[in-house]
Design a protein around this motif. Structure first.
Motif, mmCIF file in Angstrom:
data_model
loop_
_atom_site.group_PDB
_atom_site.id
_atom_site.type_symbol
_atom_site.label_atom_id
_atom_site.label_comp_id
_atom_site.label_asym_id
_atom_site.label_seq_id
_atom_site.Cartn_x
_atom_site.Cartn_y
_atom_site.Cartn_z
ATOM 1 N N ALA A 181 0.828 -1.202 0.000
ATOM 2 C CA ALA A 181 0.000 0.000 0.000
ATOM 3 C C ALA A 181 0.868 1.260 0.000
ATOM 4 N N ALA A 182 1.967 1.226 0.767
ATOM 5 C CA ALA A 182 2.868 2.379 0.828
ATOM 6 C C ALA A 182 3.539 2.616 -0.522
ATOM 7 N N VAL A 183 3.939 1.535 -1.186
ATOM 8 C CA VAL A 183 4.577 1.670 -2.503
ATOM 9 C C VAL A 183 3.560 2.178 -3.522
ATOM 10 N N ALA A 184 2.329 1.655 -3.451
ATOM 11 C CA ALA A 184 1.287 2.117 -4.373
ATOM 12 C C ALA A 184 1.002 3.602 -4.166
ATOM 13 N N ASP A 185 0.965 4.028 -2.909
ATOM 14 C CA ASP A 185 0.725 5.438 -2.614
ATOM 15 C C ASP A 185 1.884 6.296 -3.129
ATOM 16 N N ALA A 186 3.106 5.803 -2.971
ATOM 17 C CA ALA A 186 4.272 6.537 -3.468
ATOM 18 C C ALA A 186 4.255 6.623 -4.991
ATOM 19 N N HIS A 187 3.739 5.577 -5.635
ATOM 20 C CA HIS A 187 3.633 5.616 -7.097
ATOM 21 C C HIS A 187 2.653 6.701 -7.523
ATOM 22 N N ARG A 188 1.516 6.773 -6.844
ATOM 23 C CA ARG A 188 0.517 7.768 -7.194
ATOM 24 C C ARG A 188 1.039 9.187 -6.958
ATOM 25 N N ARG A 189 1.718 9.381 -5.828
ATOM 26 C CA ARG A 189 2.090 10.737 -5.429
ATOM 27 C C ARG A 189 3.446 11.190 -5.966
ATOM 28 N N GLU A 190 4.371 10.252 -6.116
ATOM 29 C CA GLU A 190 5.758 10.645 -6.350
ATOM 30 C C GLU A 190 6.309 10.309 -7.728
ATOM 31 N N TRP A 191 5.561 9.530 -8.525
ATOM 32 C CA TRP A 191 6.115 9.065 -9.795
ATOM 33 C C TRP A 191 6.675 10.218 -10.637
ATOM 34 N N ALA A 192 5.912 11.266 -10.801
ATOM 35 C CA ALA A 192 6.331 12.370 -11.666
ATOM 36 C C ALA A 192 7.613 13.018 -11.161
ATOM 37 N N PHE A 193 7.694 13.257 -9.842
ATOM 38 C CA PHE A 193 8.909 13.849 -9.272
ATOM 39 C C PHE A 193 10.111 12.945 -9.504
ATOM 40 N N VAL A 194 9.949 11.663 -9.214
ATOM 41 C CA VAL A 194 11.072 10.726 -9.290
ATOM 42 C C VAL A 194 11.555 10.587 -10.727
ATOM 43 N N LEU A 195 10.634 10.392 -11.661
ATOM 44 C CA LEU A 195 11.044 10.223 -13.054
ATOM 45 C C LEU A 195 11.681 11.488 -13.600
ATOM 46 N N ALA A 196 11.052 12.630 -13.351
ATOM 47 C CA ALA A 196 11.581 13.880 -13.886
ATOM 48 C C ALA A 196 12.983 14.163 -13.347
ATOM 49 N N ALA A 197 13.219 13.881 -12.061
ATOM 50 C CA ALA A 197 14.550 14.088 -11.487
ATOM 51 C C ALA A 197 15.558 13.100 -12.049
ATOM 52 N N THR A 198 15.129 11.871 -12.336
ATOM 53 C CA THR A 198 16.032 10.855 -12.864
ATOM 54 C C THR A 198 16.420 11.153 -14.306
ATOM 55 N N VAL A 199 15.497 11.721 -15.079
ATOM 56 C CA VAL A 199 15.813 12.089 -16.466
ATOM 57 C C VAL A 199 16.964 13.082 -16.500
ATOM 58 N N ARG A 200 17.070 13.942 -15.498
ATOM 59 C CA ARG A 200 18.166 14.921 -15.470
ATOM 60 C C ARG A 200 19.516 14.233 -15.373
ATOM 61 N N VAL A 201 19.547 13.043 -14.785
ATOM 62 C CA VAL A 201 20.797 12.287 -14.674
ATOM 63 C C VAL A 201 21.058 11.478 -15.931
ATOM 64 N N THR A 202 20.048 10.744 -16.386
ATOM 65 C CA THR A 202 20.250 9.810 -17.497
ATOM 66 C C THR A 202 20.209 10.494 -18.856
ATOM 67 N N ARG A 203 19.422 11.567 -18.968
ATOM 68 C CA ARG A 203 19.174 12.247 -20.241
ATOM 69 C C ARG A 203 18.695 11.258 -21.312
ATOM 70 N N ASP A 204 17.996 10.256 -20.847
ATOM 71 C CA ASP A 204 17.454 9.210 -21.719
ATOM 72 C C ASP A 204 16.143 8.749 -21.089
ATOM 73 N N LEU A 205 15.027 8.912 -21.796
ATOM 74 C CA LEU A 205 13.719 8.639 -21.208
ATOM 75 C C LEU A 205 13.521 7.174 -20.871
ATOM 76 N N ASP A 206 13.910 6.294 -21.796
ATOM 77 C CA ASP A 206 13.726 4.861 -21.543
ATOM 78 C C ASP A 206 14.568 4.397 -20.361
ATOM 79 N N LEU A 207 15.814 4.861 -20.302
ATOM 80 C CA LEU A 207 16.686 4.476 -19.193
ATOM 81 C C LEU A 207 16.133 5.017 -17.878
ATOM 82 N N ALA A 208 15.639 6.244 -17.889
ATOM 83 C CA ALA A 208 15.072 6.817 -16.674
ATOM 84 C C ALA A 208 13.873 6.004 -16.199
ATOM 85 N N GLU A 209 12.983 5.632 -17.114
ATOM 86 C CA GLU A 209 11.835 4.804 -16.736
ATOM 87 C C GLU A 209 12.287 3.480 -16.129
#
Length: 420
Positions: free
Chosen positions: A14-42
């Motif tokens: 439940a905690a992971v599901a809640d984090a997916h709903r609330r945090e996915w956009a933040f986490v992915l967007a921040a990770t793209v800044r490191v990878t500079r590759d959308l597929d790798l970031a996902e």
């Protein structure tokens, strides 16, 4: 001794599901800044969520799940980049946002939210408009390809191909990962507003699942609309979009009854509507309507304002709503807008007039799998006493509806028809 373990596993899930709903956009967007590759970031973000499922049970759910997930995903990205450094030097990557700083907000501060960077990257004019919106919903919202396909009324394979092509285009064109300069904003903002609007509508009434609303998507869209307002405080379309989201969401507390039953506008307790949000929204509508001609978001917000200002269902000015839809159809000839207009016609002029307006949409390919057309027809047929036809229309609507709350509502209406 197994029950505590089951409960612990359920709590972590439940905690992971809640984090997916609330945090996915933040986490992915921040990770793209490191990878500079959308597929790798996902890939890295998905690994982070999988790791959370595996470790939070023994280590406990962190105080800041989003920060934990971002750290894990970014570290994974760095590791993969180091491992494949030679290969990745030969691949096209997203440019970083150091090339040209983005504009500031109304107070002059730099706009640094990675979610805005991700939206503007996906909404680059080099990408086809329908792919811009689809890709952003997939990446920013963490929606599955099937969910995005339902939002666009197309098949899942078609949507998967569309998203794949968009990702390849971003990499090949080396589209910058940044908020564009002021000169570039006009050609990008319409697609961004469309993304935020679709994000809101997807959350306001979830295409599938047990809950009517996906509150995480609603809140995310409101956040983004406010960010865009700060970025472009004089833009009438931005004002219209923020007004539309505020006025529509103001009714959220009254949409579902105590037993989880869907409540339509005529049943809702208007005392539960958020009057502060309504006041803010109406002020924004007035501002947005000053532009001539008004844009589509201003007109949709004006329709929402008519509902918000009516003290009772009976006081709703349906003629004004039809007139606003007439204007909206002219500037945005969408089948869904035409459907909503047909419903308004039925409520302004009677169910026979509404049914006639809907009949003109029967051949629309985009509405062939759209459950709201069948349910609207069913309601007008029911009001006209054409019970057999209404039953068929409700059955069709049920086949095309995947949200459990809406299905229960339709099933109850259908059962009501069968009673002697």
């Amino acid at each position: 001794m197994t029950q505590p373990r089951v409960s612990a596993d359920a709590s972590v899930a439940a905690a992971v599901a809640d984090a997916h709903r609330r945090e996915w956009a933040f986490v992915l967007a921040a990770t793209v800044r490191v990878t500079r590759d959308l597929d790798l970031a996902e890939e890295c973000v998905q690994d982070a969520y999988a790791r959370a499922l595996a470790t939070w049970g023994s280590r406990g759910v962190p105080a800041n799940p989003g920060a934990w997930l971002t750290t894990v995903a970014r570290r994974r990205g760095v590791d993969l980049l180091r491992r494949d450094a030679t290969l990745r030097r030969s691949l096209p990557l997203l440019l970083d946002d150091q090339v040209e700083p983005g504009p500031g907000d109304a107070a002059g501060h730099a706009v640094t939210d990675d979610r805005l960077r991700l939206i503007f990257t996906c909404c680059h004019p080099a990408i086809a408009p329908e792919a811009q919106v689809a890709l952003t919903l997939r990446l920013l919202c963490g929606l599955t390809t099937a969910e995005v396909a339902r939002a666009f009324l197309v098949s899942e394979p078609t949507m998967a191909a569309r998203i794949t092509r968009a990702k390849k285009k971003i990499a090949a064109a080396r589209i910058p990962y940044r908020v564009p300069s002021g000169a570039e904003l006009p050609e990008r903002i319409n697609a961004v507003l469309t993304v935020v609007h679709l994000l809101f509508t997807t959350g306001h009434t979830a295409p599938a699942g047990a809950d009517l609303v996906r509150r995480d998507l609603v809140e995310r869209s409101l956040d983004l609309a406010r960010m865009l307002r700060a970025l472009l405080p004089a833009d009438a379309d931005v004002a219209g979009l923020l007004a539309l989201t505020l006025l529509t969401d103001a009714r959220s507390a009254s949409r579902v009854g105590a037993r989880g039953r869907l409540l339509l506008l005529d049943e809702q307790d208007r005392a539960k509507w958020d009057r502060q949000a309504i006041g803010e929204g109406i002020a924004l509508v007035r501002e947005a309507l000053q532009r001539r001609p008004p844009g589509r978001f201003a007109l949709m917000a004006a329709i929402a304002a008519v509902h918000a200002e009516a003290p009772t269902w009976q006081d709703t000015d349906w003629r004004e709503i039809v007139a606003l839809y007439d204007l909206l159809v002219q500037i945005w000839p969408s089948p869904v807008v035409a459907l909503n207009r047909g419903v308004a016609v039925g409520l302004a002029r009677g169910p026979a007039a509404g049914l006639a307006a809907l009949a003109a949409l029967a051949a629309e390919p985009q509405l062939a799998g759209y459950g709201y057309l069948a349910s609207a027809r069913a309601d007008f047929l029911r009001r006209l006493g054409r019970t057999g036809e209404a039953r068929q229309a409700y059955e069709e609507a049920l086949l095309l509806t995947e949200n459990a709350v809406e299905r229960d509502f339709l099933a109850a209406r259908l059962a009501g028809l069968t009673q002697p």
